[in-house]
Motif scaffolding. Structure first.
Motif, PDB file in Angstrom:
ATOM      1  N   ALA A   1       0.826  -1.204   0.000  1.00 37.27           N
ATOM      2  CA  ALA A   1       0.000   0.000   0.000  1.00 37.27           C
ATOM      3  C   ALA A   1       0.856   1.247   0.000  1.00 37.27           C
ATOM      4  O   ALA A   1       0.550   2.240  -0.646  1.00 37.27           O
ATOM      5  N   ALA A   2       1.975   1.161   0.731  1.00 37.80           N
ATOM      6  CA  ALA A   2       2.837   2.328   0.812  1.00 37.80           C
ATOM      7  C   ALA A   2       3.476   2.663  -0.525  1.00 37.80           C
ATOM      8  O   ALA A   2       3.788   3.809  -0.801  1.00 37.80           O
ATOM      9  N   GLN A   3       3.658   1.631  -1.371  1.00 43.15           N
ATOM     10  CA  GLN A   3       4.316   1.841  -2.649  1.00 43.15           C
ATOM     11  C   GLN A   3       3.341   2.258  -3.752  1.00 43.15           C
ATOM     12  O   GLN A   3       3.752   2.487  -4.876  1.00 43.15           O
ATOM     13  N   GLN A   4       2.054   2.303  -3.423  1.00 41.16           N
ATOM     14  CA  GLN A   4       1.057   2.654  -4.427  1.00 41.16           C
ATOM     15  C   GLN A   4       1.334   4.054  -4.981  1.00 41.16           C
ATOM     16  O   GLN A   4       1.420   5.020  -4.223  1.00 41.16           O
ATOM     17  N   PRO A   5       1.507   4.222  -6.300  1.00 41.08           N
ATOM     18  CA  PRO A   5       1.766   5.556  -6.843  1.00 41.08           C
ATOM     19  C   PRO A   5       0.539   6.448  -6.704  1.00 41.08           C
ATOM     20  O   PRO A   5      -0.600   5.979  -6.762  1.00 41.08           O
ATOM     21  N   THR A   6       0.758   7.724  -6.497  1.00 39.27           N
ATOM     22  CA  THR A   6      -0.347   8.672  -6.354  1.00 39.27           C
ATOM     23  C   THR A   6      -0.342   9.736  -7.446  1.00 39.27           C
ATOM     24  O   THR A   6      -1.298  10.488  -7.575  1.00 39.27           O
ATOM     25  N   ALA A   7       0.744   9.813  -8.211  1.00 37.81           N
ATOM     26  CA  ALA A   7       0.833  10.783  -9.310  1.00 37.81           C
ATOM     27  C   ALA A   7       0.974  10.027 -10.624  1.00 37.81           C
ATOM     28  O   ALA A   7       1.522   8.927 -10.678  1.00 37.81           O
ATOM     29  N   LEU A   8       0.472  10.624 -11.675  1.00 37.25           N
ATOM     30  CA  LEU A   8       0.477   9.991 -12.993  1.00 37.25           C
ATOM     31  C   LEU A   8       0.917  11.010 -14.036  1.00 37.25           C
ATOM     32  O   LEU A   8       0.423  12.145 -14.038  1.00 37.25           O
ATOM     33  N   THR A   9       1.821  10.598 -14.926  1.00 38.74           N
ATOM     34  CA  THR A   9       2.234  11.449 -16.036  1.00 38.74           C
ATOM     35  C   THR A   9       1.934  10.739 -17.345  1.00 38.74           C
ATOM     36  O   THR A   9       2.398   9.621 -17.574  1.00 38.74           O
ATOM     37  N   ILE A  10       1.156  11.391 -18.180  1.00 40.54           N
ATOM     38  CA  ILE A  10       0.742  10.857 -19.476  1.00 40.54           C
ATOM     39  C   ILE A  10       1.389  11.691 -20.567  1.00 40.54           C
ATOM     40  O   ILE A  10       1.434  12.924 -20.471  1.00 40.54           O
ATOM     41  N   ALA A  11       1.888  11.045 -21.609  1.00 36.89           N
ATOM     42  CA  ALA A  11       2.389  11.768 -22.782  1.00 36.89           C
ATOM     43  C   ALA A  11       1.541  11.380 -23.987  1.00 36.89           C
ATOM     44  O   ALA A  11       1.450  10.196 -24.335  1.00 36.89           O
ATOM     45  N   THR A  12       0.928  12.356 -24.608  1.00 40.75           N
ATOM     46  CA  THR A  12       0.083  12.121 -25.775  1.00 40.75           C
ATOM     47  C   THR A  12       0.739  12.687 -27.022  1.00 40.75           C
ATOM     48  O   THR A  12       1.456  13.690 -26.962  1.00 40.75           O
ATOM     49  N   GLY A  13       0.483  12.047 -28.146  1.00 41.86           N
ATOM     50  CA  GLY A  13       0.980  12.552 -29.415  1.00 41.86           C
ATOM     51  C   GLY A  13       0.008  13.479 -30.106  1.00 41.86           C
ATOM     52  O   GLY A  13       0.305  14.016 -31.175  1.00 41.86           O
ATOM     53  N   GLY A  14      -1.176  13.671 -29.515  1.00 43.31           N
ATOM     54  CA  GLY A  14      -2.192  14.536 -30.109  1.00 43.31           C
ATOM     55  C   GLY A  14      -2.131  15.927 -29.527  1.00 43.31           C
ATOM     56  O   GLY A  14      -2.255  16.113 -28.319  1.00 43.31           O
ATOM     57  N   SER A  15      -1.949  16.917 -30.359  1.00 41.52           N
ATOM     58  CA  SER A  15      -1.786  18.295 -29.909  1.00 41.52           C
ATOM     59  C   SER A  15      -3.123  18.888 -29.466  1.00 41.52           C
ATOM     60  O   SER A  15      -4.093  18.914 -30.224  1.00 41.52           O
ATOM     61  N   VAL A  16      -3.176  19.382 -28.232  1.00 40.97           N
ATOM     62  CA  VAL A  16      -4.356  20.064 -27.704  1.00 40.97           C
ATOM     63  C   VAL A  16      -4.279  21.537 -28.100  1.00 40.97           C
ATOM     64  O   VAL A  16      -3.278  22.200 -27.848  1.00 40.97           O
ATOM     65  N   THR A  17      -5.333  22.045 -28.702  1.00 34.35           N
ATOM     66  CA  THR A  17      -5.316  23.427 -29.191  1.00 34.35           C
ATOM     67  C   THR A  17      -6.099  24.388 -28.317  1.00 34.35           C
ATOM     68  O   THR A  17      -6.010  25.602 -28.520  1.00 34.35           O
ATOM     69  N   SER A  18      -6.890  23.880 -27.358  1.00 25.97           N
ATOM     70  CA  SER A  18      -7.655  24.771 -26.482  1.00 25.97           C
ATOM     71  C   SER A  18      -8.196  23.983 -25.300  1.00 25.97           C
ATOM     72  O   SER A  18      -8.459  22.777 -25.397  1.00 25.97           O
ATOM     73  N   LEU A  19      -8.399  24.688 -24.173  1.00 27.13           N
ATOM     74  CA  LEU A  19      -9.082  24.107 -23.012  1.00 27.13           C
ATOM     75  C   LEU A  19     -10.588  24.365 -23.051  1.00 27.13           C
ATOM     76  O   LEU A  19     -11.315  23.882 -22.196  1.00 27.13           O
ATOM     77  N   ASP A  20     -11.029  25.134 -24.022  1.00 27.02           N
ATOM     78  CA  ASP A  20     -12.463  25.384 -24.190  1.00 27.02           C
ATOM     79  C   ASP A  20     -13.098  24.099 -24.705  1.00 27.02           C
ATOM     80  O   ASP A  20     -12.795  23.644 -25.821  1.00 27.02           O
ATOM     81  N   PRO A  21     -13.992  23.466 -23.943  1.00 25.57           N
ATOM     82  CA  PRO A  21     -14.543  22.171 -24.358  1.00 25.57           C
ATOM     83  C   PRO A  21     -15.475  22.251 -25.554  1.00 25.57           C
ATOM     84  O   PRO A  21     -15.880  21.220 -26.088  1.00 25.57           O
ATOM     85  N   HIS A  22     -15.809  23.472 -25.996  1.00 24.69           N
ATOM     86  CA  HIS A  22     -16.701  23.658 -27.148  1.00 24.69           C
ATOM     87  C   HIS A  22     -15.998  24.278 -28.346  1.00 24.69           C
ATOM     88  O   HIS A  22     -16.642  24.569 -29.347  1.00 24.69           O
ATOM     89  N   TYR A  23     -14.678  24.474 -28.261  1.00 23.78           N
ATOM     90  CA  TYR A  23     -13.992  25.207 -29.319  1.00 23.78           C
ATOM     91  C   TYR A  23     -13.718  24.358 -30.554  1.00 23.78           C
ATOM     92  O   TYR A  23     -13.919  24.815 -31.677  1.00 23.78           O
ATOM     93  N   PHE A  24     -13.254  23.126 -30.371  1.00 25.24           N
ATOM     94  CA  PHE A  24     -12.765  22.342 -31.508  1.00 25.24           C
ATOM     95  C   PHE A  24     -13.113  20.875 -31.286  1.00 25.24           C
ATOM     96  O   PHE A  24     -12.624  20.254 -30.347  1.00 25.24           O
ATOM     97  N   ASN A  25     -13.954  20.348 -32.168  1.00 23.39           N
ATOM     98  CA  ASN A  25     -14.327  18.933 -32.091  1.00 23.39           C
ATOM     99  C   ASN A  25     -13.181  18.092 -32.638  1.00 23.39           C
ATOM    100  O   ASN A  25     -13.203  17.617 -33.766  1.00 23.39           O
ATOM    101  N   ALA A  26     -12.153  17.913 -31.817  1.00 25.07           N
ATOM    102  CA  ALA A  26     -10.979  17.117 -32.162  1.00 25.07           C
ATOM    103  C   ALA A  26     -10.656  16.218 -30.979  1.00 25.07           C
ATOM    104  O   ALA A  26     -10.786  16.630 -29.820  1.00 25.07           O
ATOM    105  N   ALA A  27     -10.219  14.996 -31.273  1.00 31.96           N
ATOM    106  CA  ALA A  27     -10.019  13.997 -30.226  1.00 31.96           C
ATOM    107  C   ALA A  27      -9.066  14.454 -29.116  1.00 31.96           C
ATOM    108  O   ALA A  27      -9.352  14.228 -27.934  1.00 31.96           O
ATOM    109  N   PRO A  28      -7.911  15.074 -29.424  1.00 32.88           N
ATOM    110  CA  PRO A  28      -7.022  15.485 -28.324  1.00 32.88           C
ATOM    111  C   PRO A  28      -7.674  16.483 -27.377  1.00 32.88           C
ATOM    112  O   PRO A  28      -7.522  16.395 -26.156  1.00 32.88           O
ATOM    113  N   ASN A  29      -8.412  17.458 -27.936  1.00 36.75           N
ATOM    114  CA  ASN A  29      -9.093  18.436 -27.090  1.00 36.75           C
ATOM    115  C   ASN A  29     -10.132  17.768 -26.199  1.00 36.75           C
ATOM    116  O   ASN A  29     -10.237  18.064 -25.008  1.00 36.75           O
TER     117      ASN A  29
END
Length: 525
Positions: free
Chosen positions: A22-50
């Motif tokens: 239990a003590a060794q259970q990781p609590t942080a996660l780092t993900i690397a994606t190859g898809g470029s995110v172009t905005s944090l606006d959830p309605h701006y761009f219908n693209a999979a990375p966004n």
């Protein structure tokens, strides 16, 4: 009950050393994606990375699971009252990240905002096109009155992220700064650096229960080799879009776990139809712009279409991580035509069609492609260019970063493009309505039709199918429309992609057919 082998081994380890494990259970996660995110606006761009990134902060009304099946989300149940009235019961007790309660009025606000987001390269408004009126029955009950019977409204709503009336009715700039990123989702916003990374923290009040990760770093690493190297070095926990050249090696590495699934994304070609006269990047063999747009001639499109060696692209360039195709969905999906299979490249037939269209000596064109959007995107474009050059259409490739490609493409700056589209609802009508229907901002049709193709005949076929409640009848109509597209080639599907992820061995990734890469699909092994 007999446990599977992996769970028995885990259980035995837990008995031996429960507290240290239990003590060794990781609590942080780092993900690397190859898809470029172009905005944090959830309605701006219908693209999979966004949309993948938005899933951490915002919830949709209904939700698609990993196999693209519709399940409850902010709406916990629904029913068809009449063919043009759907009633949804909202989940009680849901709170926004700032503590305020989620109500039906937030859904109304979302429906108001989506079609009015300015400068969107690909609008979400198409998912709401059938809605004529929203009726709030009570704070947790809502009815959608549709303009016509819409058999897949619950599926459409799975693509639209719900924002709040009090914090979300603002500009895209406010979202990109993080100030408006106040959702009901499993993570809260911490920081965002465009083109680099987004950092988030666990939402302890999430209605579905807190996630295992206290902190998630969501990074963008465009280069396939760099993502793989970062995983092997231990700097990254999970990567997506695993390069086909790395896949077998990673499967043999006992430090790594690989997850794969058949996907809903097709790689396709689309000419420019917005002009009748000269087209960018299209000239005669001397370099003079052609006086008329050759792509309005179906014979030219057919020639280009039958010249492509799809099987070779799937086997040699994609190394088995894609399937040659003439349509935009994989077998078993709604509207897939079983007998519509790709044929071998027909060089002589293509030359005859070009000659009949008035181009016996061919012409020149520029094929524009992203170089960081999906695996081997620019390599696929090079293979297509070679195939077209063999039939006399001398083709050069212009490869651009996705951020530039998507912006310029939405302004119709390309004569011919290679791009991709994920049919996340798993039904053929999604592509017909968004990619191939005549673009009309007011009617919310053709929202992602960047090439501006228009056919009244295909529009009518699409509209009839969309309004048909009987599944068998709708399937027949959609299959007829898919055949029409294969014959007339307004777009030219090339390959259907497989999707793959790689992670550290102590993690398990649930692969999604819609290719979204999220912390929600990553669990400790």
């Amino acid at each position: 009950m007999t446990l599977p082998l992996s769970r028995r081994a885990l259980a035995m380890g837990a008995v031996a050393a429960a507290a240290p494990a239990a003590a060794q259970q990781p609590t942080a996660l780092t993900i690397a994606t190859g898809g470029s995110v172009t905005s944090l606006d959830p309605h701006y761009f219908n693209a999979a990375p966004n949309s993948a990134l938005a899933t951490h902060f915002f919830d949709t009304f209904t939700r698609r699971d990993a196999t693209a099946q519709i399940v409850p989300n902010l709406a916990e149940s629904w029913r068809v009252v009449e063919p043009t009235i759907w009633e949804f019961k909202l989940r009680a007790g849901v709170k926004w990240h700032d503590g305020r309660p989620f109500t039906a009025d937030d859904v109304v606000a979302t429906v108001e905002r989506v079609p009015n987001v300015p400068n969107t390269p690909s609008s979400f408004a198409g998912f709401l096109r059938s809605i004529a009126r929203v009726e709030v029955v009570d704070p947790l009950t809502i009815r959608f009155h549709t303009r016509y019977p819409n058999p897949i409204l619950s599926n459409d709503l799975a693509s639209v992220f719900i924002i709040s009336r009090h914090a979300g009715m603002t500009t895209t700039e406010e979202y990109n700064s993080g100030r408006a990123v106040i959702g009901t989702g499993p993570y809260k916003f911490v920081s965002h650096s465009m083109g680099d990374r987004t950092v988030m923290e666990r939402n302890p009040e999430y209605w579905a229960g807190p996630q295992p990760w206290e902190r998630v770093t969501y990074r963008f690493i465009a280069n396939d080799a760099a993502r793989t190297a970062a995983l092997i070095a231990g700097d990254i926990d999970v990567i997506d879009q695993v390069a086909s050249s790395d896949l077998e090696r990673l499967k043999r590495d006992n430090r790594v776990r690989v997850a794969e699934t058949e996907g809903l994304r097709v790689v396709y070609l689309m000419p420019d139809y917005s002009r009748t006269g000269p087209v960018p990047g299209v000239t005669d063999n001397a370099g003079t712009p052609l006086p008329r747009n050759p792509f309005h001639d179906v014979r030219v499109r057919q020639a280009l279409n039958i010249a492509i060696a799809r099987d070779a692209i799937a086997s040699r360039i994609m190394e088995g991580q894609a399937t040659a195709t003439r349509q935009w969905l994989p077998p078993g999906t709604f509207g897939y035509v079983n007998d519509l299979r790709p044929a071998a490249a027909d060089v002589d037939g293509a030359k005859r069609l070009l000659a009949a269209a008035g181009f016996p000596q061919g012409f020149k064109l520029v094929l524009t492609t992203p170089n960081d959007r999906f695996p081997n995107d620019s390599r696929i474009a090079q293979a297509v260019a070679q195939a077209w050059t063999r039939i006399g259409v001398q083709t050069t490739v212009e490869a651009l970063p996705w951020s530039s490609f998507s912006t310029r493409g939405s302004r119709q700056e390309f004569g011919m493009r290679l791009t991709s589209w994920g049919s996340s609802p798993g039904e053929a009508s999604y592509t017909l309505a968004n990619i191939l229907h005549t673009y009309d901002r007011e009617r919310r049709t053709g929202a992602s039709n960047a090439g501006r193709f228009s056919s009244p005949e295909l529009d009518a076929m699409t509209q009839r199918a969309q309004a048909t409640m009987d599944d068998d009848d709708r399937r027949r109509q959609l299959e007829a429309a898919v055949r029409w597209v294969a014959e007339n080639a307004p777009i030219m599907p090339v390959v259907q992609l497989m999707h793959s992820w790689a992670s550290k061995r102590n993690l398990v990734v649930t692969p999604r057919m819609d290719e979204r890469t999220t912390a929600l699909e990553v669990k400790p092994a």
